[in-house]
Design a protein around this motif. Structure first.
Motif, PDB file in Angstrom:
ATOM      1  N   ASN A 131      56.879   8.412  24.363  1.00 23.29           N
ATOM      2  CA  ASN A 131      56.555   7.388  24.671  1.00 23.29           C
ATOM      3  C   ASN A 131      55.854   6.781  23.089  1.00 23.29           C
ATOM      4  O   ASN A 131      54.481   7.955  23.085  1.00 23.29           O
ATOM      5  N   THR A 132      55.753   5.580  23.511  1.00 19.60           N
ATOM      6  CA  THR A 132      54.929   5.170  22.039  1.00 19.60           C
ATOM      7  C   THR A 132      55.381   5.933  20.907  1.00 19.60           C
ATOM      8  O   THR A 132      54.521   6.701  20.351  1.00 19.60           O
ATOM      9  N   VAL A 133      56.728   6.988  20.197  1.00 25.95           N
ATOM     10  CA  VAL A 133      57.653   7.623  19.440  1.00 25.95           C
ATOM     11  C   VAL A 133      57.450   6.513  17.815  1.00 25.95           C
ATOM     12  O   VAL A 133      57.861   5.512  17.896  1.00 25.95           O
ATOM     13  N   GLN A 134      56.318   7.535  16.825  1.00 27.08           N
ATOM     14  CA  GLN A 134      56.623   6.762  16.103  1.00 27.08           C
ATOM     15  C   GLN A 134      57.655   7.604  14.731  1.00 27.08           C
ATOM     16  O   GLN A 134      58.871   7.010  14.293  1.00 27.08           O
ATOM     17  N   GLY A 135      57.169   8.601  14.250  1.00 28.08           N
ATOM     18  CA  GLY A 135      57.237   8.947  13.155  1.00 28.08           C
ATOM     19  C   GLY A 135      58.770   9.911  13.819  1.00 28.08           C
ATOM     20  O   GLY A 135      58.883  10.789  14.201  1.00 28.08           O
ATOM     21  N   LEU A 136      59.688  10.759  12.915  1.00 27.01           N
ATOM     22  CA  LEU A 136      61.192  11.052  13.273  1.00 27.01           C
ATOM     23  C   LEU A 136      61.050  12.455  11.528  1.00 27.01           C
ATOM     24  O   LEU A 136      61.206  11.361  10.208  1.00 27.01           O
ATOM     25  N   TRP A 137      61.828  13.123  11.919  1.00 25.71           N
ATOM     26  CA  TRP A 137      62.238  13.643  11.114  1.00 25.71           C
ATOM     27  C   TRP A 137      63.168  15.002  11.265  1.00 25.71           C
ATOM     28  O   TRP A 137      63.150  15.992  12.573  1.00 25.71           O
ATOM     29  N   ASP A 138      64.067  14.603  10.662  1.00 24.72           N
ATOM     30  CA  ASP A 138      65.590  15.714  10.963  1.00 24.72           C
ATOM     31  C   ASP A 138      64.959  17.009   9.707  1.00 24.72           C
ATOM     32  O   ASP A 138      65.334  16.649   8.696  1.00 24.72           O
ATOM     33  N   ALA A 145      59.931  14.375  17.365  1.00 23.86           N
ATOM     34  CA  ALA A 145      59.712  13.239  16.570  1.00 23.86           C
ATOM     35  C   ALA A 145      58.103  13.113  17.315  1.00 23.86           C
ATOM     36  O   ALA A 145      57.953  13.970  18.088  1.00 23.86           O
ATOM     37  N   ILE A 146      57.561  12.374  16.555  1.00 26.31           N
ATOM     38  CA  ILE A 146      56.155  12.771  17.246  1.00 26.31           C
ATOM     39  C   ILE A 146      55.128  10.979  17.104  1.00 26.31           C
ATOM     40  O   ILE A 146      55.896   9.567  17.043  1.00 26.31           O
ATOM     41  N   GLU A 147      54.693  11.404  18.765  1.00 28.69           N
ATOM     42  CA  GLU A 147      53.671  10.052  19.056  1.00 28.69           C
ATOM     43  C   GLU A 147      52.416   9.498  18.978  1.00 28.69           C
ATOM     44  O   GLU A 147      51.554  10.375  18.535  1.00 28.69           O
ATOM     45  N   LEU A 155      54.188  15.881  20.407  1.00 25.40           N
ATOM     46  CA  LEU A 155      55.510  16.082  19.201  1.00 25.40           C
ATOM     47  C   LEU A 155      56.785  16.538  19.670  1.00 25.40           C
ATOM     48  O   LEU A 155      56.921  18.517  20.005  1.00 25.40           O
ATOM     49  N   TRP A 156      57.935  16.625  20.151  1.00 24.85           N
ATOM     50  CA  TRP A 156      58.834  16.519  20.163  1.00 24.85           C
ATOM     51  C   TRP A 156      59.207  17.003  19.498  1.00 24.85           C
ATOM     52  O   TRP A 156      60.007  17.086  18.189  1.00 24.85           O
ATOM     53  N   ARG A 157      60.699  18.035  19.733  1.00 22.66           N
ATOM     54  CA  ARG A 157      61.886  18.927  19.300  1.00 22.66           C
ATOM     55  C   ARG A 157      63.304  19.339  19.937  1.00 22.66           C
ATOM     56  O   ARG A 157      63.031  19.250  20.721  1.00 22.66           O
ATOM     57  N   TYR A 158      64.027  18.339  19.281  1.00 26.90           N
ATOM     58  CA  TYR A 158      65.332  18.591  20.150  1.00 26.90           C
ATOM     59  C   TYR A 158      66.882  18.188  19.198  1.00 26.90           C
ATOM     60  O   TYR A 158      66.789  18.601  18.200  1.00 26.90           O
ATOM     61  N   ARG A 159      66.851  19.929  19.996  1.00 34.09           N
ATOM     62  CA  ARG A 159      67.835  20.418  19.319  1.00 34.09           C
ATOM     63  C   ARG A 159      68.943  19.625  19.206  1.00 34.09           C
ATOM     64  O   ARG A 159      70.031  19.396  20.390  1.00 34.09           O
ATOM     65  N   TRP A 160      69.638  20.015  18.519  1.00 33.43           N
ATOM     66  CA  TRP A 160      71.235  18.399  18.197  1.00 33.43           C
ATOM     67  C   TRP A 160      72.351  18.907  18.885  1.00 33.43           C
ATOM     68  O   TRP A 160      73.267  18.766  19.222  1.00 33.43           O
TER      69      TRP A 160
END
Length: 290
Positions: A131-138, A145-147, A155-160
């Motif tokens: 929801n309104t995500v702006q910044g990304l880092w991998d 992904a940070i909103e 701040l979300w964390r997604y495991r590939w």
């Protein structure tokens, strides 16, 4: 009656002068050229890119730039080395964060309940809902992904590997960018409060830099921590080195966004307020040829 007319006339003249002065001031701010620190230089690399925001490298050596327009008018533009341009993703709403990884491009949309998406081989797929995500880092294993929201950002964390999704932080306010530095620290920006925080396992996230003006995009590299200020007028591009020394590398920018490293000490900076991308060049080492 004459006295009243003179008073009205003077009032109108004063009001007109105030309007002309204000217009002149804002016009000066818009057209005043970007200033570079001593030894640094810049040039306009690409023009006519509406609200340039995110930057990334494409697999074929081109440059990807997001055009941060709202209501489905936004897009991601591919600029080839020969200057040819092509829209690779259209129909977006405020596309902002972009990250080249895993042979493709992760991108976010800073508008409502839009997914974090992955572009690969010409196809776009949704990774997870934000929801309104702006910044990304991998970091290779996890995608962060940070909103950018007022008081309820996450701040979300997604495991590939298994697509496991978790919330690392919640109740964040105007957090716009996240990055990892070579010393292992993860940093994120809070625009409204003007600070940079370090993401800590204990959840306390101390302030490591404060007193900034609308900090938005962050990038860590061998030069230090780069910070762009998302201000409409007189914004800056800052560099904080390993010793904590802060340099204003560029000033009088208009709503700068992402910065991306190129080769040979060059960088690209998206200047959304002037619909262009700048190329920044580091100072030459003493004794260099030419």
């Amino acid at each position: 009656m004459n006295i009243s007319l003179r008073w009205v006339h003077r009032t109108l003249l004063a009001s007109l002068l105030l309007i002309v002065t204000a217009l002149g001031f804002f016009t000066w701010q818009y057209f005043f050229p970007v200033q570079a620190a001593s030894g640094w230089s810049y040039r306009v690399a690409y023009e006519d890119i509406q609200k340039a925001a995110g930057l990334a490298r494409s697999a074929d050596g081109g440059i990807l730039v997001s055009q941060e327009l709202q209501d489905g008018q936004g897009s991601i533009l591919l600029i080839q080395p020969d200057g040819e341009r092509e829209v690779v993703v259209a129909g977006l709403s405020k596309p902002d964060g972009m990250l080249a990884t895993r042979g493709g491009l992760v991108f976010s949309q800073e508008s409502g309940d839009k997914p974090v998406s992955f572009l690969q081989d010409g196809r776009v797929s949704s990774l997870f809902q934000g929801n309104t995500v702006q910044g990304l880092w991998d970091d290779g294993h996890y995608l962060y992904a940070i909103e950018d929201r007022k008081g309820d950002g996450r701040l979300w964390r997604y495991r590939w590997d298994d697509r496991q999704l978790s919330v690392v932080r919640d109740n964040l306010s105007e957090t716009e960018s996240i990055t990892r530095c070579s010393d292992g620290r993860m940093l994120y920006s809070e625009k409204e409060s003007g600070v940079i925080r370090e993401l800590r396992e204990d959840g306390r996230d101390p302030v490591v830099l404060d007193g900034l003006r609308n900090p938005t995009f962050l990038l860590c590299d061998e030069q230090g921590l780069w910070i762009s200020e998302d201000s409409t007028h007189r914004a800056r591009l800052l560099l904080v080195d390993a010793q904590g020394r802060q340099t204003t590398v560029l000033s009088f920018l208009k709503a700068p966004q992402a910065i991306m490293a190129l080769e040979d000490g060059r960088y690209l900076i998206a200047e959304g307020g002037r619909d262009r991308v700048l190329e920044l060049n580091m100072p030459r080492a003493s004794g260099a040829d030419g």
